[in-house]
Design a protein around this motif. Sequence first.
Motif, mmCIF file in Angstrom:
data_model
loop_
_atom_site.group_PDB
_atom_site.id
_atom_site.type_symbol
_atom_site.label_atom_id
_atom_site.label_comp_id
_atom_site.label_asym_id
_atom_site.label_seq_id
_atom_site.Cartn_x
_atom_site.Cartn_y
_atom_site.Cartn_z
ATOM 1 N N ASP A 575 0.836 -1.204 0.000
ATOM 2 C CA ASP A 575 0.000 0.000 0.000
ATOM 3 C C ASP A 575 0.873 1.257 0.000
ATOM 4 N N TYR A 576 1.168 1.760 -1.185
ATOM 5 C CA TYR A 576 1.993 2.968 -1.303
ATOM 6 C C TYR A 576 1.271 4.196 -0.755
ATOM 7 N N ILE A 579 1.822 5.442 2.886
ATOM 8 C CA ILE A 579 3.119 5.982 3.344
ATOM 9 C C ILE A 579 3.089 7.499 3.189
ATOM 10 N N PRO A 580 2.831 8.230 4.248
ATOM 11 C CA PRO A 580 2.661 9.690 4.141
ATOM 12 C C PRO A 580 3.911 10.423 3.664
ATOM 13 N N ALA A 581 5.096 9.876 3.905
ATOM 14 C CA ALA A 581 6.331 10.579 3.564
ATOM 15 C C ALA A 581 6.647 10.542 2.069
ATOM 16 N N LYS A 587 3.806 8.451 -5.002
ATOM 17 C CA LYS A 587 2.675 7.574 -4.641
ATOM 18 C C LYS A 587 1.862 7.200 -5.878
ATOM 19 N N GLN A 588 1.561 8.233 -6.688
ATOM 20 C CA GLN A 588 0.722 8.003 -7.868
ATOM 21 C C GLN A 588 1.376 7.028 -8.848
ATOM 22 N N ASP A 611 12.109 9.239 -2.407
ATOM 23 C CA ASP A 611 11.019 8.247 -2.368
ATOM 24 C C ASP A 611 11.577 6.842 -2.206
ATOM 25 N N LEU A 612 12.683 6.551 -2.914
ATOM 26 C CA LEU A 612 13.296 5.217 -2.833
ATOM 27 C C LEU A 612 13.819 4.943 -1.426
#
Length: 621
Positions: A575-576, A579-581, A587-588, A611-612
Amino acid sequence: MFPKYDVIVVGAGHAGCEAAHAAAKMGSSVLLCTMNMNTIAQMSCNPAMGGVAKGQIVREIDALGGMSGIISDKSMIQFRMLNRSKGPAMWSPRSQNDRMRFAEEWRLALESTPKVDFWQEMVTGIIVKDNRVKGVKTGIGIEIEADSVVLTNGTFLNGLIHIGEKQFGGGRTGESAAKGITEQLIGLGFEAGRMKTGTPPRVDGRSLDYSKMEVQYGDENPEKFSFSDETSSLKEQKSCWITYTNKQVHETLETGFDRSPMFNGRIQGLGPRYCPSIEDKINRFAERDRHQIFVEPEGWNTVEIYVNGFSTSLPEDVQYKALRKIAGFENAKMFRPGYAIEYDYFPPTQLKLTLETQLVENLYFAGQINGTTGYEEAASQGLIAGINASLKAQEKDPFLLKRSDAYIGVLIDDLINKGTEEPYRMFTSRAEFRLLLRQDNADLRLTELGHAIGLADDSRLEKVTHKKSETARLINDLKQKKLEPEAINEGLEQIETASIKEKISIEKLLKRPQINIDALRNLNEELNTFFNQFDKNVLEQAEIQIKYESYIEKEQQMVEKLSNMEGFKIPIRFDYLAIPALSAEGKQKLNKIRPETLGQASRISGVSPADLSILTVYLGR
């Protein structure tokens, strides 16, 4: 009427033929559906295979056990190894082919493949239950069941042909467009788009004056595509020619621009950037007063000529007038005009690395439906889709090629992670490990993989094993064998390289840029006799590995670093969005493409290094 099949392949172009052959050879029952049995493996555009990076793909297909290399060899009328003046990473085989023999050889190959059945009719839809494909529906209402379906529809999905102000439905000149599939897929939630490609006029070779053109011969010692013993090199070749457009040609073409579908907005789809139409070329490169035209025969026994470099959708009268102003074309007779064609495609970010769709299980897309251009790109996708459709039907693990394994791996990785908004074409520059992915070592890289899944036969594996062991033996001999100064210094001076003062190994001598194995042969008869015990391909392989040893080692180290990230698996239902950060774009993109590994995630446009890092932390937990 019909049994249930393991795999149904829709479309019998380059992708469909490879898919059907691969799946059947691996033991699956296959039905190949085509609207016309007489156009199986039609070379819709130029009668040629290979070229820069594309030739590497044909060799890779062959090494895995596919048929494009063998069919190309059997129908070849000319062979050239492009970029010989550059390093071996750039060497690219290309053949000119007999269009009719190419199609005939493919049909014969498929008809002689057990487990391949045929059905001539338009497929208008797929059968889907619980997000899983169950078969296909045809235009006369027949439903045929299957465990997997591979769609290879080419330019036929709602195909629209443009010639000047005229437009009419068709997937190819003289053939109907395919209706129904696009609309159904959109209804299932797929995103679709439009692309455009084109083709030049065909002319009567008897009406051309070749004395006004530059002749283009094949290689003096032609090679072939296939690593197998099933084919042999050409003993005789047919020439091509080069001529040029001029200001008069350009001025004549410009008179039709107001009626051009490309300029007046009737064509919505984007065309191939690296194979533009002639009107696009003279518009974009207005400063140039001429462009190359390649005059290519369509076969051994036909007068039809393919006018490569003159792709156009201008009105036929403008095409005709402009053609006749090209040197050598003053009396040209046209067989048929060039045209542009628009068709539906489905952005490939909707696929998994196996080419299975994310939305519908056991449904695979291959070829131009994925936004690619070129026979070779299509054939390689068909091969991978056919392999994976067969493996899925047999409940076996999928077959995946990494970017470091093959150009085919680069192609699929690019499509799925980056997508494409214009027809995708393969180039050597797209591969970061191109020194490892050479055309000469495709068999060493891939045949063992093809053999493991039941596609490449035992004789292929035996050849590769022999080539590997002989290459290793030769490299070892070159390291051990020492040369005396008095035996070679005179020869070294003749080829303008420094003489030696003490014994030196052949390996060290071969690392010099001025020296190759042919030069060493000429130094003395003993060396010539030594090299004569090895096959030509073994000699080439050893020379490349020795000369580029340090560069190859660097690329292999880069591959090892990348493999660490590729080994970091991401759960399928991760579930990406939770992950709020992660950045909004990260995310998209991650949620849409759903990468299978951290390495794949790193290559998605819009996923930042930050992101990684965040993703790595969450996956570690």
